[in-house]
Write a protein that holds these residues in place. Structure first.
Motif, PDB file in Angstrom:
ATOM      1  N   GLY A 396       1.072  -1.267   0.325  1.00  0.00           N
ATOM      2  CA  GLY A 396      -0.187  -0.008   0.382  1.00  0.00           C
ATOM      3  C   GLY A 396       1.140   1.028   0.485  1.00  0.00           C
ATOM      4  O   GLY A 396       1.654   1.419  -0.509  1.00  0.00           O
ATOM      5  N   ARG A 397       0.407   2.716   0.494  1.00  0.00           N
ATOM      6  CA  ARG A 397       1.344   3.804   0.055  1.00  0.00           C
ATOM      7  C   ARG A 397       0.590   4.093   1.268  1.00  0.00           C
ATOM      8  O   ARG A 397      -0.591   4.319   1.656  1.00  0.00           O
ATOM      9  N   SER A 398       1.581   4.584   1.869  1.00  0.00           N
ATOM     10  CA  SER A 398       1.753   5.767   3.337  1.00  0.00           C
ATOM     11  C   SER A 398       1.375   7.410   2.948  1.00  0.00           C
ATOM     12  O   SER A 398       1.011   7.735   1.656  1.00  0.00           O
ATOM     13  N   PRO A 399       1.032   7.949   3.734  1.00  0.00           N
ATOM     14  CA  PRO A 399       0.411   9.282   3.732  1.00  0.00           C
ATOM     15  C   PRO A 399       0.643  10.109   2.484  1.00  0.00           C
ATOM     16  O   PRO A 399       0.873  11.241   1.605  1.00  0.00           O
ATOM     17  N   TRP A 400       2.863   9.323   2.197  1.00  0.00           N
ATOM     18  CA  TRP A 400       3.696  10.727   1.715  1.00  0.00           C
ATOM     19  C   TRP A 400       4.313   9.189   0.586  1.00  0.00           C
ATOM     20  O   TRP A 400       5.630   9.697  -0.081  1.00  0.00           O
TER      21      TRP A 400
END
Ligand code: SAM
Ligand code: SF4
Length: 438
Positions: A396-400
């Motif tokens: 997945g992806r972090s907010p950054w």
């Protein structure tokens, strides 16, 4: 050659995210017209090559991709040349590659089904007209979304940087109507999107009747079920105070900004017809950091623009060091036919460009690794997008926008609390938490 009506299709998209978005919309359009995507590895009756013209030998590459579609028995699928190479080459494409049955420019995709019918009847249609975004009206409703989905809101460019082909292939800057964007956003969220990535060649130039991009973001943020908003690619000239304020105030707007600068040398920026200097660019980033201190910054760079000296290039390296990018894209200058820079004097030798690109990328990679190292231990949330290579692993992806690997039984679309751990220089590992500490 005669064809029966195609039952299956394959769309191959190259280049930017806007092409990926267009490819998804063409697939939905062909689906609504009774065709199905060909199974992995199976022959397709219709192949759409959705090409990119931004760098290198784009047209030559497209023609050799066309040649490779010839099957072992000598037959071939119906072939549509789409995207920016189609726009740039027009009818010339049919002369250079007789295997091509249709040539369809980026503003004419809504005509693809009727062009297929014409090609089946033996015609070889070409449509590279640029009507005012009628293609969006013709696309069917969104029925299936990715957890992170693209949504094109703006197309074209009026800025005419001297190296760039986009104003010629994608036409003038056009903003999609606000009501259409909001209704497509709702369709995407209703069918599974948790994050929207708003797209445009200059996405932050979006406007409608004095209503600006920041207000559009605030309106989209009201959609229930939508958790994250991102946008790309933005231009320094359109970074308004309102947009910077939105980064401070709109929780759903992710702390990430991709703001291309291209060079750290004011002399080169001027020759590129960029409207900013290194100083005005840095001032925007400073305001952005004041509004959102944790923001991850990204950019684009071109090395070896005509006349670039070692001193100019050093200014670029210095700018990279000053910004501490979390990631950045860098390219060797590629002369694009018809652009002013292609005929400028002092074109830079390929070996100098190679050397500068390597040095720049090493510098960017070091900053990216430092950004990721500084994130270790942070508690945050990851939007799960897909399965990883190992059993039980999800990505997945972090907010950054860091790519994060997590052992979890969560499904794509879930947003899970994690603690960031070190992994490779370009990705992170995440340890699952029960909740993120306040
Ligand atoms: N509109 C955005 C901006 O101006 O910042 C960028 C959009 S452009 C399609 C994506 C990137 O491709 C640019 O930021 C630039 O770095 C790169 N690019 C465009 N033309 C190029 C060329 N002729 N040679 C090398 N890179 C190029
Ligand atoms: Fe190309 Fe971006 Fe410049 Fe427009 S602003 S000409 S898309 S680089």
């Amino acid at each position: 050659m005669t064809f029966t009506s195609p039952k299956t299709f394959r769309i191959k998209s190259f280049g930017c995210q806007m092409n990926v978005y267009d490819g998804e919309r063409m697939a939905e359009l062909l689906g609504a017209n009774g065709m199905a995507a060909a199974a992995e590895g199976a022959d397709a009756d219709l192949v759409v090559l959705n090409t990119c013209h931004i760098r290198e030998k784009a047209a030559e590459k497209a023609y050799s991709d066309v040649g490779r579609l010839r099957r072992e028995d000598g037959s071939k699928p119906l072939i549509a040349l789409a995207g920016c190479v189609a726009q740039a080459e027009g009818a010339e494409a049919k002369r250079r590659a007789p295997m091509i049955d249709m040539v369809v420019g980026p503003q004419a995709y809504h005509r693809l089904p009727e062009m297929v019918t014409e090609a089946v009847r033996g015609g070889r249609p070409v449509d590279t007209d640029m009507p005012a975004i009628s293609k969006f009206d013709a696309f069917p409703k969104r029925v299936r979304a990715n957890p992170s989905s693209f949504l094109t809101i703006q197309e074209g460019c009026d800025k005419f940087c001297t190296y760039c082909v986009v104003p010629y292939t994608r036409g003038a800057e056009i903003s999609r109507p606000r009501k259409d964007i909001v209704s497509e956003a709702r369709e995407l969220v209703d069918t599974g999107a948790r994050e929207l990535v708003l797209l445009g060649q200059n996405v932050n130039a979006w406007t409608e009747d004095g209503y600006g991009f920041a207000e559009l973001i605030r309106e989209l943020a009201k959609i229930d079920g939508l958790h994250r908003i991102r946008y790309t690619t933005s231009h320094p000239a359109d970074m308004t105070e309102e947009l910077i304020a939105a980064h401070r105030e709109v929780d759903k707007l992710m702390p990430y900004l991709h703001l291309p600068v291209q060079s750290g040398s004011n002399r080169i920026l001027k020759a590129m017809n960029r409207s900013h200097t290194a100083e005005t660019y840095l001032a925007i980033l400073e305001k952005m950091r004041a509004a959102r201190p944790d923001i991850a910054l990204s950019g684009d760079f071109i090395v070896g623009f005509p006349g670039e000296t070692e001193e100019d290039f050093t200014a670029t390296l210095n700018l990279v060091d000053e910004v501490h990018y979390a990631s950045a894209y860098s390219f060797k200058y590629s002369p694009r036919p018809g652009t002013p820079a292609a005929t400028m004097e002092d074109q830079i030798a390929p070996e100098i460009m190679d050397d500068r690109l390597q040095r720049l990328q090493a510098r960017i990679n070091a900053h990216q690794a430092a950004f990721n190292a500084a994130s270790v231990g942070r508690q945050t949330e990851v939007l799960v997008e897909r399965r990883g290579r190992h059993p039980g692993q999800m990505i997945g992806r972090s907010p950054w926008l860091q790519s994060v690997h997590v052992e979890t039984d969560a499904a794509p679309g879930d947003i899970i609390p994690i603690k960031l751990l070190a992994d490779g220089p370009r990705s992170m590992a995440g340890a699952l938490l029960t909740k993120v500490a306040a």
